[in-house]
Motif scaffolding. Structure first.
Motif, PDB file in Angstrom:
ATOM      1  N   ILE A  19       0.842  -1.205   0.000  1.00  0.00           N
ATOM      2  CA  ILE A  19       0.000   0.000   0.000  1.00  0.00           C
ATOM      3  C   ILE A  19       0.876   1.254   0.000  1.00  0.00           C
ATOM      4  O   ILE A  19       0.628   2.190  -0.755  1.00  0.00           O
ATOM      5  CB  ILE A  19      -0.980  -0.021   1.186  1.00  0.00           C
ATOM      6  N   ALA A  20       1.914   1.267   0.833  1.00  0.00           N
ATOM      7  CA  ALA A  20       2.815   2.424   0.870  1.00  0.00           C
ATOM      8  C   ALA A  20       3.502   2.618  -0.477  1.00  0.00           C
ATOM      9  O   ALA A  20       3.641   3.750  -0.957  1.00  0.00           O
ATOM     10  CB  ALA A  20       3.851   2.252   1.976  1.00  0.00           C
ATOM     11  N   THR A  21       3.903   1.529  -1.114  1.00  0.00           N
ATOM     12  CA  THR A  21       4.534   1.607  -2.434  1.00  0.00           C
ATOM     13  C   THR A  21       3.562   2.212  -3.444  1.00  0.00           C
ATOM     14  O   THR A  21       3.935   3.083  -4.235  1.00  0.00           O
ATOM     15  CB  THR A  21       5.001   0.208  -2.888  1.00  0.00           C
ATOM     16  N   LYS A  25       3.759   5.821  -5.505  1.00  0.00           N
ATOM     17  CA  LYS A  25       3.712   5.901  -6.971  1.00  0.00           C
ATOM     18  C   LYS A  25       2.666   6.924  -7.417  1.00  0.00           C
ATOM     19  O   LYS A  25       2.906   7.705  -8.333  1.00  0.00           O
ATOM     20  CB  LYS A  25       3.371   4.539  -7.574  1.00  0.00           C
ATOM     21  N   ILE A  26       1.521   6.898  -6.761  1.00  0.00           N
ATOM     22  CA  ILE A  26       0.439   7.819  -7.131  1.00  0.00           C
ATOM     23  C   ILE A  26       0.750   9.240  -6.679  1.00  0.00           C
ATOM     24  O   ILE A  26       0.519  10.203  -7.412  1.00  0.00           O
ATOM     25  CB  ILE A  26      -0.897   7.347  -6.523  1.00  0.00           C
ATOM     26  N   TYR A  27       1.255   9.365  -5.451  1.00  0.00           N
ATOM     27  CA  TYR A  27       1.595  10.669  -4.852  1.00  0.00           C
ATOM     28  C   TYR A  27       3.095  10.629  -4.546  1.00  0.00           C
ATOM     29  O   TYR A  27       3.486  10.157  -3.476  1.00  0.00           O
ATOM     30  CB  TYR A  27       0.787  10.905  -3.572  1.00  0.00           C
ATOM     31  N   PRO A  28       3.919  11.092  -5.485  1.00  0.00           N
ATOM     32  CA  PRO A  28       5.372  10.931  -5.363  1.00  0.00           C
ATOM     33  C   PRO A  28       5.938  11.285  -3.984  1.00  0.00           C
ATOM     34  O   PRO A  28       5.711  12.370  -3.460  1.00  0.00           O
ATOM     35  CB  PRO A  28       5.918  11.858  -6.449  1.00  0.00           C
ATOM     36  N   HIS A  29       6.642  10.301  -3.416  1.00  0.00           N
ATOM     37  CA  HIS A  29       7.374  10.444  -2.153  1.00  0.00           C
ATOM     38  C   HIS A  29       6.475  10.834  -0.964  1.00  0.00           C
ATOM     39  O   HIS A  29       6.934  11.477  -0.028  1.00  0.00           O
ATOM     40  CB  HIS A  29       8.521  11.440  -2.295  1.00  0.00           C
ATOM     41  N   PHE A  30       5.216  10.432  -1.018  1.00  0.00           N
ATOM     42  CA  PHE A  30       4.277  10.812   0.048  1.00  0.00           C
ATOM     43  C   PHE A  30       4.787  10.405   1.430  1.00  0.00           C
ATOM     44  O   PHE A  30       4.844  11.234   2.338  1.00  0.00           O
ATOM     45  CB  PHE A  30       2.892  10.202  -0.201  1.00  0.00           C
ATOM     46  N   THR A  31       5.154   9.133   1.604  1.00  0.00           N
ATOM     47  CA  THR A  31       5.562   8.682   2.939  1.00  0.00           C
ATOM     48  C   THR A  31       6.874   9.337   3.370  1.00  0.00           C
ATOM     49  O   THR A  31       7.038   9.667   4.550  1.00  0.00           O
ATOM     50  CB  THR A  31       5.685   7.145   3.008  1.00  0.00           C
ATOM     51  N   GLU A  32       7.772   9.563   2.429  1.00  0.00           N
ATOM     52  CA  GLU A  32       9.034  10.234   2.760  1.00  0.00           C
ATOM     53  C   GLU A  32       8.778  11.676   3.199  1.00  0.00           C
ATOM     54  O   GLU A  32       9.356  12.148   4.183  1.00  0.00           O
ATOM     55  CB  GLU A  32       9.977  10.223   1.558  1.00  0.00           C
ATOM     56  N   ARG A  33       7.924  12.371   2.458  1.00  0.00           N
ATOM     57  CA  ARG A  33       7.606  13.756   2.813  1.00  0.00           C
ATOM     58  C   ARG A  33       6.928  13.826   4.180  1.00  0.00           C
ATOM     59  O   ARG A  33       7.230  14.710   4.988  1.00  0.00           O
ATOM     60  CB  ARG A  33       6.702  14.399   1.749  1.00  0.00           C
ATOM     61  N   LEU A  99      -8.985  15.850   4.985  1.00  0.00           N
ATOM     62  CA  LEU A  99      -8.802  16.924   4.000  1.00  0.00           C
ATOM     63  C   LEU A  99      -7.351  17.376   3.949  1.00  0.00           C
ATOM     64  O   LEU A  99      -6.798  17.619   2.876  1.00  0.00           O
ATOM     65  CB  LEU A  99      -9.717  18.109   4.319  1.00  0.00           C
ATOM     66  N   TRP A 100      -6.731  17.489   5.112  1.00  0.00           N
ATOM     67  CA  TRP A 100      -5.334  17.910   5.190  1.00  0.00           C
ATOM     68  C   TRP A 100      -4.440  16.917   4.446  1.00  0.00           C
ATOM     69  O   TRP A 100      -3.560  17.316   3.680  1.00  0.00           O
ATOM     70  CB  TRP A 100      -4.914  18.047   6.652  1.00  0.00           C
ATOM     71  N   LEU A 101      -4.664  15.612   4.673  1.00  0.00           N
ATOM     72  CA  LEU A 101      -3.851  14.598   4.009  1.00  0.00           C
ATOM     73  C   LEU A 101      -4.059  14.610   2.490  1.00  0.00           C
ATOM     74  O   LEU A 101      -3.122  14.364   1.742  1.00  0.00           O
ATOM     75  CB  LEU A 101      -4.169  13.201   4.567  1.00  0.00           C
ATOM     76  N   HIS A 102      -5.264  14.899   2.055  1.00  0.00           N
ATOM     77  CA  HIS A 102      -5.519  14.915   0.619  1.00  0.00           C
ATOM     78  C   HIS A 102      -4.780  16.063  -0.072  1.00  0.00           C
ATOM     79  O   HIS A 102      -4.454  15.952  -1.245  1.00  0.00           O
ATOM     80  CB  HIS A 102      -7.013  14.944   0.314  1.00  0.00           C
ATOM     81  N   ARG A 103      -4.511  17.129   0.649  1.00  0.00           N
ATOM     82  CA  ARG A 103      -3.763  18.223   0.019  1.00  0.00           C
ATOM     83  C   ARG A 103      -2.267  18.176   0.366  1.00  0.00           C
ATOM     84  O   ARG A 103      -1.480  18.925  -0.187  1.00  0.00           O
ATOM     85  CB  ARG A 103      -4.352  19.582   0.369  1.00  0.00           C
ATOM     86  N   PHE A 104      -1.855  17.290   1.258  1.00  0.00           N
ATOM     87  CA  PHE A 104      -0.434  17.178   1.664  1.00  0.00           C
ATOM     88  C   PHE A 104       0.397  16.621   0.522  1.00  0.00           C
ATOM     89  O   PHE A 104       0.063  15.644  -0.105  1.00  0.00           O
ATOM     90  CB  PHE A 104      -0.292  16.286   2.898  1.00  0.00           C
TER      91      PHE A 104
END
Length: 104
Positions: A19-21, A25-33, A99-104
Motif C-alpha cells: 500500500i505504501a509503495t 507511486k500515485i503521490y510521489p514520495h508521500f511517505t518520505e515527505r 482533507l489535510w492529508l488529501h492536500r499534503f
C-alpha cells in the motif's frame, strides 16, 4: 485496491508495504515527505495516513486494522494533535485530518 474496497479484510504487514509503495507511486514520495515533515508520527500513523490518502473510510480502515471504528477515529484525533505539536499552522480553521492529508 478494488478488492480491498469491495471486500475489506485484516491487512498483514506485507500488505502495508504494498500500500505504501502504491501511495508513493500515485503521490510521489508521500511517505518520505510525511516522515520528513513529521518525524514524531508512528508507523501506525503512517499506515493510517496511506489508507486515508487512498480514500478508505473509517469503517474500512477498522476492518483492515482489526479495531473498532471508534479506535480509528481516536487514532486520527491523536495523530492530528501530534502534527499540530510540530507545526501549529498545519491545519486551516476546521480542517479535518482527511482533507489535510488529501492536500499534503
Amino acid at each position: 485496491m478494488a478488492e480491498l474496497r469491495s471486500k475489506p479484510r485484516f491487512l498483514q504487514p506485507e500488505d502495508f508495504v504494498r500500500i505504501a509503495t502504491l501511495v508513493n507511486k500515485i503521490y510521489p514520495h508521500f511517505t518520505e515527505r510525511l516522515t520528513e515533515a513529521f518525524p514524531n508520527l508512528t508507523e501506525l500513523d503512517q499506515q493510517l495516513c496511506c489508507l486515508i490518502k487512498l480514500g478508505f473510510s473509517v469503517s474500512q480502515i477498522a476492518v483492515f486494522m482489526a479495531v473498532s471504528p471508534t479506535s480509528v477515529s481516536q487514532q486520527k484525533s491523536r495523530m492530528k494533535k501530534r502534527i499540530l505539536q510540530q507545526k501549529t499552522d498545519s491545519f486551516t480553521e476546521g480542517e479535518t485530518l482527511d482533507l489535510w492529508l488529501h492536500r499534503f
